[in-house]
Design a protein around this motif. Sequence first.
Motif, short mmCIF file in Angstrom:
data_model
loop_
_atom_site.label_atom_id
_atom_site.label_comp_id
_atom_site.label_asym_id
_atom_site.label_seq_id
_atom_site.Cartn_x
_atom_site.Cartn_y
_atom_site.Cartn_z
N LYS A 14 37.51 47.08 29.48
CA LYS A 14 37.02 46.70 30.79
C LYS A 14 37.56 45.34 31.20
CE LYS A 14 34.47 50.41 30.82
NZ LYS A 14 34.84 51.56 31.67
N LEU A 15 37.66 45.14 32.50
CA LEU A 15 38.19 43.88 33.03
C LEU A 15 37.17 42.75 32.98
CD1 LEU A 15 40.31 42.20 34.57
CD2 LEU A 15 39.49 43.24 36.67
N LEU A 21 35.38 35.65 29.92
CA LEU A 21 35.87 34.78 28.85
C LEU A 21 36.80 33.70 29.40
CD1 LEU A 21 36.05 34.20 25.81
CD2 LEU A 21 37.95 35.82 25.69
N TYR A 22 37.72 34.07 30.27
CA TYR A 22 38.63 33.09 30.85
C TYR A 22 37.87 32.12 31.75
CZ TYR A 22 43.07 35.11 29.28
OH TYR A 22 44.13 35.52 28.52
N GLY A 23 36.85 32.63 32.44
CA GLY A 23 36.04 31.73 33.26
C GLY A 23 35.30 30.69 32.44
N LEU A 24 34.68 31.14 31.33
CA LEU A 24 34.00 30.20 30.44
C LEU A 24 34.98 29.21 29.83
CD1 LEU A 24 31.54 32.64 28.63
CD2 LEU A 24 31.01 31.00 30.43
N PHE A 107 44.06 34.25 36.51
CA PHE A 107 43.86 33.74 37.87
C PHE A 107 42.41 33.32 38.09
CE2 PHE A 107 47.52 36.63 39.48
CZ PHE A 107 48.44 35.76 38.91
N ILE A 108 41.48 34.15 37.66
CA ILE A 108 40.06 33.84 37.83
C ILE A 108 39.68 32.61 37.02
CG2 ILE A 108 37.72 34.69 37.42
CD1 ILE A 108 38.80 37.51 38.01
N GLY A 109 40.19 32.52 35.78
CA GLY A 109 39.90 31.35 34.95
C GLY A 109 40.44 30.08 35.55
N VAL A 141 47.74 24.19 33.30
CA VAL A 141 47.19 25.38 33.96
C VAL A 141 48.15 25.89 35.02
CG1 VAL A 141 45.34 26.18 35.49
CG2 VAL A 141 44.80 24.81 33.48
N ILE A 142 48.77 24.98 35.77
CA ILE A 142 49.75 25.39 36.78
C ILE A 142 50.92 26.12 36.12
CG2 ILE A 142 51.42 24.54 38.47
CD1 ILE A 142 49.44 22.35 39.17
N GLY A 143 51.40 25.57 35.00
CA GLY A 143 52.48 26.24 34.27
C GLY A 143 52.08 27.63 33.80
#
Length: 412
Positions: A14-15, A21-24, A107-109, A141-143
């Motif tokens: 699942k997405l 996880l990336y958000g945290l 992207f979300i993170g 993060v930009i990289g």
Amino acid sequence: MKYWHWVFSRIKRKLWWQAVLYGLLGVATALAATGAERWLTWQLPFDVSREAVESLLSIISSSMLAVTTFSLGAMTSAFSGAANSVTPRAVTLLMEDRVTHNVLSSFIGAFIFSIVSTIVLKTGSYGEPGRAVLFVITVAVIGLVVMQLLRWINHLVRLGRVGTTIDRVEDATRTAIQQRLSSPYLGANPWFDSDTLPEGATAVRSTQIGYLQFIDIEALSKLCDAHDLQAYLPLNSGNFCYQGTELVWLTGQVDDELLEKIGTKFVIAPSRTFEQDPRFGLAVMAEVASRALSPATNDPGTALDVIGRQTRLLSQWAEGRDDVEVQYPRLHLNPLREADLFEDAFMLLARDGAGLIEIQLRLQKSLQALQTIGNAAFRRAAREQAEMAQQRAATGLTHDCDKARLKAALAR
């Protein structure tokens, strides 16, 4: 496979969990920079103004929101295209695509990281070392986002295409076949004479309508050991169940409470899945070919491609193992039948391609090749499908030259 392993494998596809996880991780990264004064003991060679960091974070937050929205739209279009051009059953595999999950989660993170960092920056919680560390992290993060964008662009070119979708279905089917061959009877004894029920057996019946997705073999074996039972399983994953369908036959002393408990070891859901169900993958491949042969699509080349893939998959099944150690001696499982596998793989092709000589020639060649490998049941199933395809072709082919060509090919 244990029940919790099966549940975890389902969640892993699942997405949402990866996005969380990336958000945290983004939140933790943003908050970690606030402690730079405490753990950064050396003097940084540069200072970063608050405005510089804030402008970078603003660029990330605005762009990531737009990119994520665009990506979700591109995903929806790809799923819709795959459902219309291939088959709706294959869309599940596209929704479980790992590259898509990684990119969107990144992207979300990054978006959450920029929002949290901006909020903390506005409160003045970052000192000079903190702003410097936050600046370095922001550049990293930009990289990462740029790399994921390049990866995403390359992936979008293929996402939802007919060939790519068929590749995914074949890979999922091959994985299911390999898993089943590693444990042909799921660790139980083979129950070949499933038409003859054990004397005095008690049935555990389904209370739901749907497809059998999973059997918790290990838990079922433990219950049989604890209550001195023998269990006979007539169904495999993918079988359709309705209210009253016999899920398992038990010999021994049982009561209503035990029957209800055993019934919970069978997972019934509205749809089939590729896990533990090799027949489903073969059926989905056949659906792809059937749609390709429809007058609206008129793509016999895709059907010919599917015939080759089905032949490759069934050739792998022909190399199956019978010398597998029995892990659960109290359980007896009705094995998958070769005739059912061949029917799932070729029946739709033989029916919808009955009037196309190119389909019939390729189909007969493939089935002839499959008649030379495997055990007696496998070869017999291939021969029966070849004979049924010939009967359909006899009425489906309208030109005498096509009939003569097919007859000559069969004679050779």
